[in-house]
Enzyme design. Structure first.
Site, PDB file in Angstrom:
ATOM      1  N   ARG A 120      96.920  12.242  59.712  1.00  0.00           N
ATOM      2  CA  ARG A 120      95.859  11.387  59.662  1.00  0.00           C
ATOM      3  C   ARG A 120      96.478   9.969  59.137  1.00  0.00           C
ATOM      4  O   ARG A 120      97.401  10.057  58.223  1.00  0.00           O
ATOM      5  CB  ARG A 120      94.917  11.789  58.400  1.00  0.00           C
ATOM      6  CG  ARG A 120      93.826  11.053  58.355  1.00  0.00           C
ATOM      7  CD  ARG A 120      92.733  11.240  59.215  1.00  0.00           C
ATOM      8  NE  ARG A 120      91.337  10.841  59.015  1.00  0.00           N
ATOM      9  CZ  ARG A 120      90.333  10.652  59.802  1.00  0.00           C
ATOM     10  NH1 ARG A 120      90.581  10.676  60.926  1.00  0.00           N
ATOM     11  NH2 ARG A 120      89.100  10.082  59.374  1.00  0.00           N
ATOM     12  N   THR A 172      86.965  10.328  70.942  1.00  0.00           N
ATOM     13  CA  THR A 172      88.215  11.052  70.119  1.00  0.00           C
ATOM     14  C   THR A 172      88.709  12.160  71.238  1.00  0.00           C
ATOM     15  O   THR A 172      87.947  11.923  72.227  1.00  0.00           O
ATOM     16  CB  THR A 172      87.926  11.650  68.711  1.00  0.00           C
ATOM     17  OG1 THR A 172      87.619  10.744  67.988  1.00  0.00           O
ATOM     18  CG2 THR A 172      88.658  12.649  68.491  1.00  0.00           C
ATOM     19  N   THR A 225      92.764  10.783  67.566  1.00  0.00           N
ATOM     20  CA  THR A 225      91.751   9.680  67.742  1.00  0.00           C
ATOM     21  C   THR A 225      92.378   8.289  67.282  1.00  0.00           C
ATOM     22  O   THR A 225      93.258   8.129  66.338  1.00  0.00           O
ATOM     23  CB  THR A 225      90.525  10.143  66.874  1.00  0.00           C
ATOM     24  OG1 THR A 225      89.539   9.070  66.833  1.00  0.00           O
ATOM     25  CG2 THR A 225      90.784   9.987  65.182  1.00  0.00           C
ATOM     26  N   ASN A 247      89.809   6.534  66.337  1.00  0.00           N
ATOM     27  CA  ASN A 247      88.251   6.299  65.889  1.00  0.00           C
ATOM     28  C   ASN A 247      87.254   5.965  66.854  1.00  0.00           C
ATOM     29  O   ASN A 247      86.817   6.933  67.676  1.00  0.00           O
ATOM     30  CB  ASN A 247      88.237   5.612  64.649  1.00  0.00           C
ATOM     31  CG  ASN A 247      86.931   5.906  63.919  1.00  0.00           C
ATOM     32  OD1 ASN A 247      86.283   6.995  64.189  1.00  0.00           O
ATOM     33  ND2 ASN A 247      86.441   5.169  62.934  1.00  0.00           N
ATOM     34  N   ASP A 289      86.059   5.359  58.242  1.00  0.00           N
ATOM     35  CA  ASP A 289      85.943   6.846  57.981  1.00  0.00           C
ATOM     36  C   ASP A 289      85.911   6.946  56.488  1.00  0.00           C
ATOM     37  O   ASP A 289      85.483   7.911  55.856  1.00  0.00           O
ATOM     38  CB  ASP A 289      86.786   7.968  58.405  1.00  0.00           C
ATOM     39  CG  ASP A 289      86.432   8.173  60.109  1.00  0.00           C
ATOM     40  OD1 ASP A 289      85.335   8.003  60.413  1.00  0.00           O
ATOM     41  OD2 ASP A 289      87.316   8.748  60.632  1.00  0.00           O
ATOM     42  N   SER A 324      88.017  13.137  57.524  1.00  0.00           N
ATOM     43  CA  SER A 324      87.466  13.259  58.781  1.00  0.00           C
ATOM     44  C   SER A 324      86.594  14.455  59.323  1.00  0.00           C
ATOM     45  O   SER A 324      86.278  15.264  58.224  1.00  0.00           O
ATOM     46  CB  SER A 324      88.745  13.612  59.432  1.00  0.00           C
ATOM     47  OG  SER A 324      88.913  14.089  60.960  1.00  0.00           O
ATOM     48  N   SER A 325      86.336  14.392  60.453  1.00  0.00           N
ATOM     49  CA  SER A 325      85.316  15.605  60.835  1.00  0.00           C
ATOM     50  C   SER A 325      86.058  16.420  61.720  1.00  0.00           C
ATOM     51  O   SER A 325      85.385  17.197  62.194  1.00  0.00           O
ATOM     52  CB  SER A 325      83.836  15.098  61.370  1.00  0.00           C
ATOM     53  OG  SER A 325      83.172  14.072  60.507  1.00  0.00           O
ATOM     54  N   GLY A 337      83.616  13.659  68.821  1.00  0.00           N
ATOM     55  CA  GLY A 337      82.142  13.480  68.460  1.00  0.00           C
ATOM     56  C   GLY A 337      81.780  13.045  67.208  1.00  0.00           C
ATOM     57  O   GLY A 337      80.379  13.261  66.717  1.00  0.00           O
ATOM     58  N   GLY A 338      82.661  12.746  66.266  1.00  0.00           N
ATOM     59  CA  GLY A 338      82.403  11.904  65.120  1.00  0.00           C
ATOM     60  C   GLY A 338      81.797  13.131  64.301  1.00  0.00           C
ATOM     61  O   GLY A 338      82.318  14.298  64.068  1.00  0.00           O
TER      62      GLY A 338
HETATM   63  O1  DON Z   1      88.057  11.522  62.159  1.00  0.00           O
HETATM   64  C1  DON Z   1      87.069  11.538  62.388  1.00  0.00           C
HETATM   65  O2  DON Z   1      85.925  12.421  61.956  1.00  0.00           O
HETATM   66  C2  DON Z   1      86.437  10.418  63.380  1.00  0.00           C
HETATM   67  N1  DON Z   1      87.219   9.292  63.137  1.00  0.00           N
HETATM   68  C3  DON Z   1      86.376  10.869  64.716  1.00  0.00           C
HETATM   69  C4  DON Z   1      85.849   9.954  65.753  1.00  0.00           C
HETATM   70  C5  DON Z   1      85.261  10.410  66.813  1.00  0.00           C
HETATM   71  O3  DON Z   1      85.284  11.822  67.044  1.00  0.00           O
HETATM   72  C6  DON Z   1      84.822   9.817  67.642  1.00  0.00           C
HETATM   73  N2  DON Z   1      84.408  10.373  68.885  1.00  0.00           N
HETATM   74  N3  DON Z   1      83.750  10.822  69.539  1.00  0.00           N
END
Ligand code: DON
Length: 564
Positions: free
Chosen positions: A99, A375, A393, A395, A417, A446-447, A467-468
């Site tokens: 990360r 991502t 990602t 982001n 984040d 992160s998720s 998917g954030g």
């Molecule tokens: O690490 C995370 O949770 C976010 N930066 C992920 C971003 C993400 O999944 C965007 N895409 N769909």
């Protein structure tokens, strides 16, 4: 003679057209031996080539990642970071955290103005949004510890060649390159690679500057990225774009192996990502909670099952906001959060007939940030059933939109984040507190939820998704779809999804998820509902009856499964 000329020109025309066609990806495949699922056909194919050359799942994952940095620049990257779970054939599992970190000059109030208000956009755009990239260090660390192919450069060269020769872009890449043109121009007015009047499907994207950088990485490994001219160019561009990354930040960057989160679910064991991801803890909490209810009997997308899952999600995301962050900086109470008695207590006020309102602790409602995001995930299984689940990602789409001049790659905007201020949402509407406050060298929460599931000590499923904030619930639903609702891998991935993240206090759902009676019952129980375009783009592999079933997600037309 004229006829011959006509035939020659015609074949030339057909050949050149063929070169520019984007070959159709396959999103469902059953194979015997090995498999790679990624967001791009060229990337998945490269992974398979490496496996056929004697590489293992880690080698394949590394090569696939580097190719994604070329052919999927909106999320594939060398200027971002990622998380992965590796499981070796002897059943040992490791988590690798590469990360991004906050720069040494970063501090808690980095994105606040003098009156303590968050300055809109500062953590998302331009140089100040950029975290110290981890990808090159992470991929190298994985290869060093687990790779089978001795020559590192073999894993990077396929990407070099694609960056040099170019490749035909897909419709969705063309669409995004056009969409973000103004942002590219703002931060990179002289860039000739990504900025063009109008991109079309099949246009050839050549990236000579990126090819040069990747060739350096192929030759010297991470040193070529974290020191010397590439590092200097990163610092120069970040500084010019308002950021604070220094040479020392880059030199100090380290990927970290960590113990994964391991949680039993029925007859299965779920192995997922520990902090600095919230993914493994939250997924573990959700699975443990629902394991006490007969969801299989209640059925897929029924009122009872949905209501239970949503109520569990509210409580789990509330915990995420309060307690989750980088465990090297904050004592994340992982064991307590996953403790059975704690979870039972957490669900004590669960009412099967009524929604519990979320805004008792955190006041206010807010909208999710409108920017679309991206991502990407790679799932790999090799012939010895070694498995890698890797999510990576920048982001947002193309990260901060800042391109390193002369070296051709995008830098992330992962700093968003972090929690810029307690209770103030980031682009995914996620809130945080002290646990996820900014500090020098700290990793932002992160998720991302790269996950591997086993049954009776054998590999069962490999999955993950972008998917954030919806990553965790997309993985959760895909697991239930297979284990509880008896779906095959493909159907489990395509199935409609829903999501609740505590705040905002509504159920997000994809069109046609629920029938009218279920919608009415949910509303009657007090739930608010909001339809969204889609959530999650899961890439997964299921081991069943000695075969591998791979599934890409039709939510991204470019997803591709390759195997043999
Ligand atoms: O690490 C995370 O949770 C976010 N930066 C992920 C971003 C993400 O999944 C965007 N895409 N769909």
């Amino acid at each position: 003679m004229q006829k011959l000329f006509l035939i020659v020109s015609l074949s030339f025309l057909i050949f050149s057209c063929k070169q520019n066609t984007v070959q159709k990806p396959q999103q469902h495949l059953v194979s015997d031996t090995a498999m790679v699922v990624s967001a791009n056909r060229l990337a998945s194919k490269t992974g398979i080539d490496i496996l056929k050359q004697g590489g293992n799942a880690v080698d394949a994952m590394v090569a696939t990642n580097f190719v994604l940095s070329v052919v999927y620049p909106r999320a594939g990257n060398i200027g971002g970071g990622g998380l992965m779970i590796i499981r070796t054939p002897d059943g040992k599992a490791t988590a690798l955290d590469y990360r991004e970190t906050a720069p040494l000059k970063a501090h808690k109030d980095l994105y606040l103005d003098e009156s303590g208000q968050v300055i809109e956009g500062l953590s998302r755009n331009g140089g100040l949004a950029v975290g110290v990239p981890g990808t090159v260090a992470g991929l190298y660390a994985a290869w060093q510890k687990y790779g089978h192919i001795k020559d590192w450069s073999k894993l990077v060269m396929p990407a070099v060649e694609l960056a040099e020769k170019g490749f035909a872009i897909s419709e969705s890449e063309a669409h995004r390159l056009n969409k973000y043109k103004d942002d590219f121009l703002k931060w990179n007015p002289d860039n000739k690679t990504f900025i063009k009047d109008h991109w079309l499907k099949g246009d050839i994207l050549k990236q000579p500057a990126l090819a040069k950088t990747l060739r350096m990485i192929a030759g010297k490994g991470p040193e070529a990225f974290y020191e010397g001219p590439v590092a200097q160019a990163i610092v120069d561009k970040v500084t010019k774009s308002g950021g604070i990354i220094t040479l020392e930040d880059l030199k100090k960057y380290k990927a970290k192996f960590r113990n994964p989160i391991v949680v039993p679910y029925k007859d299965y064991t779920v192995i997922s990502m520990p902090p600095p991801s919230s993914g493994g803890v939250a997924l573990g909490q959700l699975l443990k909670i629902v394991s006490h209810y007969p969801v299989k009997k209640w059925g897929f997308h029924t009122y009872k099952t949905t209501h239970l899952m949503v109520e569990a999600e509210k409580r789990v995301y509330a915990d995420r906001a309060e307690y989750l962050g980088d465990s090297d900086f904050y004592p994340v109470p992982v064991d307590t959060l996953l403790d059975d008695a704690y979870l039972e207590h957490r669900m004590a006020d669960f009412d099967p007939l009524k929604a519990t309102p979320s805004d008792r602790i955190f006041a206010g409602e807010f909208e999710l940030h409108k920017e679309s995001f991206e991502t990407t995930h790679i799932s790999v299984v090799d012939k010895n059933r070694m498995a890698v689940s890797c999510t990576t990602t920048l982001n947002s789409n193309y990260g901060s939109k800042v391109i390193v001049d002369g070296y051709g790659f995008f830098l992330n905007n992962e700093m968003d984040d972090f929690s810029a201020k307690p209770g103030v949402p980031n682009q995914f509407g996620l809130i945080g507190a002290e646990a996820n406050a900014i500090a020098p060298q700290k990793r932002m929460l992160s998720s991302m939820t790269p996950t591997i599931v086993t049954k009776d000590g054998q590999l069962f499923m490999v999955l993950g998704t972008p998917g954030g904030s919806t990553i965790i619930t997309s993985v959760f639903q895909t697991i239930l779809n297979v284990i509880d609702f008896d779906m095959n891998m493909y159907d489990a991935v395509q199935a409609k999804r829903f999501h609740h993240q505590f705040l905002p206090d509504y159920i997000m759902y994809e069109k046609k998820t629920f029938d009218k009676a279920v919608m009415d019952s949910l509303k009657q129980a007090g739930h608010k509902l909001k339809q969204v375009k889609y959530m999650g783009i899961v890439k997964a592999i299921l081991v069943k009856d000695g075969k591998l079933e791979g599934a890409g997600d039709s939510r991204n037309k470019d997803d591709d499964v390759e195997g043999y």
